[in-house]
Every structure is written in structure tokens, then in C-alpha cells.
Write an enzyme that holds these catalytic residues in place. Sequence first.
Site, PDB file in Angstrom:
ATOM      1  N   LYS A  29      -1.288   0.802   5.246  1.00  9.41           N
ATOM      2  CA  LYS A  29       0.389   0.543   5.416  1.00  9.41           C
ATOM      3  C   LYS A  29       0.758   0.721   6.923  1.00  9.41           C
ATOM      4  O   LYS A  29      -0.073   1.463   7.631  1.00  9.41           O
ATOM      5  CB  LYS A  29       0.997   1.088   4.462  1.00  9.41           C
ATOM      6  CG  LYS A  29       0.624   1.245   2.983  1.00  9.41           C
ATOM      7  CD  LYS A  29       1.302   2.097   1.879  1.00  9.41           C
ATOM      8  CE  LYS A  29       0.737   1.757   0.444  1.00  9.41           C
ATOM      9  NZ  LYS A  29       1.580   2.926  -0.296  1.00  9.41           N
ATOM     10  N   TYR A  69       5.184  -5.381  -4.662  1.00  7.33           N
ATOM     11  CA  TYR A  69       5.240  -4.503  -5.499  1.00  7.33           C
ATOM     12  C   TYR A  69       6.173  -4.723  -6.664  1.00  7.33           C
ATOM     13  O   TYR A  69       6.934  -3.755  -7.245  1.00  7.33           O
ATOM     14  CB  TYR A  69       6.170  -3.212  -4.459  1.00  7.33           C
ATOM     15  CG  TYR A  69       5.256  -2.513  -3.885  1.00  7.33           C
ATOM     16  CD1 TYR A  69       3.956  -1.759  -4.579  1.00  7.33           C
ATOM     17  CD2 TYR A  69       5.441  -2.304  -2.305  1.00  7.33           C
ATOM     18  CE1 TYR A  69       3.117  -1.027  -3.762  1.00  7.33           C
ATOM     19  CE2 TYR A  69       4.227  -1.451  -1.734  1.00  7.33           C
ATOM     20  CZ  TYR A  69       3.312  -1.000  -2.324  1.00  7.33           C
ATOM     21  OH  TYR A  69       2.383  -0.074  -1.624  1.00  7.33           O
ATOM     22  N   ASN A 132       1.786   7.446   2.335  1.00  5.90           N
ATOM     23  CA  ASN A 132       0.392   7.642   2.012  1.00  5.90           C
ATOM     24  C   ASN A 132      -0.606   6.678   2.333  1.00  5.90           C
ATOM     25  O   ASN A 132      -1.631   6.518   1.806  1.00  5.90           O
ATOM     26  CB  ASN A 132       0.391   7.940   0.336  1.00  5.90           C
ATOM     27  CG  ASN A 132       0.761   6.615  -0.284  1.00  5.90           C
ATOM     28  OD1 ASN A 132       0.777   5.582   0.292  1.00  5.90           O
ATOM     29  ND2 ASN A 132       0.943   6.675  -1.681  1.00  5.90           N
ATOM     30  N   HIS A 135      -3.017   1.258   0.682  1.00  5.09           N
ATOM     31  CA  HIS A 135      -2.882   0.859  -1.007  1.00  5.09           C
ATOM     32  C   HIS A 135      -4.292   0.299  -1.506  1.00  5.09           C
ATOM     33  O   HIS A 135      -5.011  -0.365  -0.537  1.00  5.09           O
ATOM     34  CB  HIS A 135      -1.677  -0.600  -0.991  1.00  5.09           C
ATOM     35  CG  HIS A 135      -1.832  -1.311  -2.130  1.00  5.09           C
ATOM     36  ND1 HIS A 135      -1.131  -0.926  -3.157  1.00  5.09           N
ATOM     37  CD2 HIS A 135      -2.669  -2.441  -2.464  1.00  5.09           C
ATOM     38  CE1 HIS A 135      -1.226  -1.875  -4.024  1.00  5.09           C
ATOM     39  NE2 HIS A 135      -2.262  -2.807  -3.830  1.00  5.09           N
ATOM     40  N   GLU A 146      -3.246  -9.852  -6.336  1.00  2.00           N
ATOM     41  CA  GLU A 146      -2.909  -9.115  -5.117  1.00  2.00           C
ATOM     42  C   GLU A 146      -3.674 -10.013  -4.016  1.00  2.00           C
ATOM     43  O   GLU A 146      -3.235 -10.700  -2.896  1.00  2.00           O
ATOM     44  CB  GLU A 146      -3.069  -7.776  -4.868  1.00  2.00           C
ATOM     45  CG  GLU A 146      -2.027  -6.989  -5.834  1.00  2.00           C
ATOM     46  CD  GLU A 146      -2.299  -5.662  -5.822  1.00  2.00           C
ATOM     47  OE1 GLU A 146      -1.442  -4.616  -6.314  1.00  2.00           O
ATOM     48  OE2 GLU A 146      -3.281  -5.132  -5.268  1.00  2.00           O
TER      49      GLU A 146
END
Length: 169
Positions: A29, A69, A132, A135, A146
Site C-alpha cells: 500500500k 475493497y 498496515n 494487502h 483480485e
Amino acid sequence: VSFFFLVVYMLQEQEAHAAEMERTFIAIKPDGVQRGLIAEIISRFERKGFKLVAIKIVIPSKDFAQRHYHDLKERPFFNGLCDFLSSGPVLAMVWEGEGVIKYGRKLIGATDPQKSEPGTIRGDLAVVVGRNIIHGSDGPETAKDEIKLWFKPEELVTYTNDAEKWIYG
Ligand code: ADP
């Protein structure tokens, strides 16, 4: 004749091996990219023995982030999460290997870095849930969806890594 059987045996082995191979979508990310953690994260997947079959750096649009998402659209943090994912470059990857979906999640650690074990990517390198850094697909269906969302089929590279015979025996 024995050569013929040897070839048939080798082809069957190859097929069995290919059937066990799975692919997962992994993305670093914007926080991970900005913090210079690309090499650190790739290296953990690479050293484990997983195979990189697709990679690119992109700045996703907000619309694209929402599609990625979509399962979380009812959650209170959805909007902020999509703003964040589209706020800068994301390193999108597909990794291949036996059990890579589940084990990839293990390498990554729990969603909340406070709950991730030391030794995991989030445990070692992140502090809060909203930043965080990585992914990873959470199951075979999401992995398939995805990969399809982020990559065109021709961007996935099928190849034999010569180390595979040492990784899988
Ligand atoms: P994971 O990324 O571990 O699969 P989820 O699919 O549940 O976790 O959530 C997707 C992402 O949404 C998380 O990685 C995290 O960046 C963000 N997120 C999850 N829970 C929260 C929360 N309570 N507050 C802010 N962001 C969150």
C-alpha cells in the site's frame, strides 16, 4: 519403450506439480511504498520460495480502490481506506506457490499490527490498522477476483524457476 514411459512419467509429475500451484494477489500500500519497504517485503516472499509472476506500480483511482475493497463498503472506515489506497503509488504483485494464499497471510500477519506476531510483516514493520502497509488475498475466490481486477491475463508470466526443484524436491 522405457524412454517413452519416462517421458509420460515426467509429464504426469509436471501436471501434478502445476495443479498444486496457486496464485495470490499481494499489494504494498502507499505507506509501505513511501516508507521504502518494497525490497524488504518482496524479499520475505522471495526467500520463502514463492515465485513472482506479475508486478507493477500504479496509483489506483478512488473508484478502483472502491472496487478492490467492495466487500467492506458497509464499514465505517471504507471511505478513508479507499482515499488512502488511492493517495499514492501501490506496488501490485501476483505470487505463486504451494499454499501461497494462506501462507502469504501468515507472512503478512493479523490485520491490526498491534495483534500481529513479531516476525510477520505487519508485526515487524507497522503500528496501526489504518497504515498496515500490505494487502494479501484472504482466500482462493478473492485471489482470483483480485488478480483479475489488477492485472490483464498477458501481464502474468508463466515460467519455471530453476530453484523450484530445490524448493519442492
Ligand atoms: P486484511 O487487510 O487483513 O485482509 P480487512 O479485509 O478486514 O483486513 O480490511 C482491509 C483493510 O482495511 C485493512 O488492511 C486495513 O488497512 C483497513 N482496516 C481494517 N479495519 C480497520 C479499522 N478498524 N480502522 C481503519 N482501517 C481498517
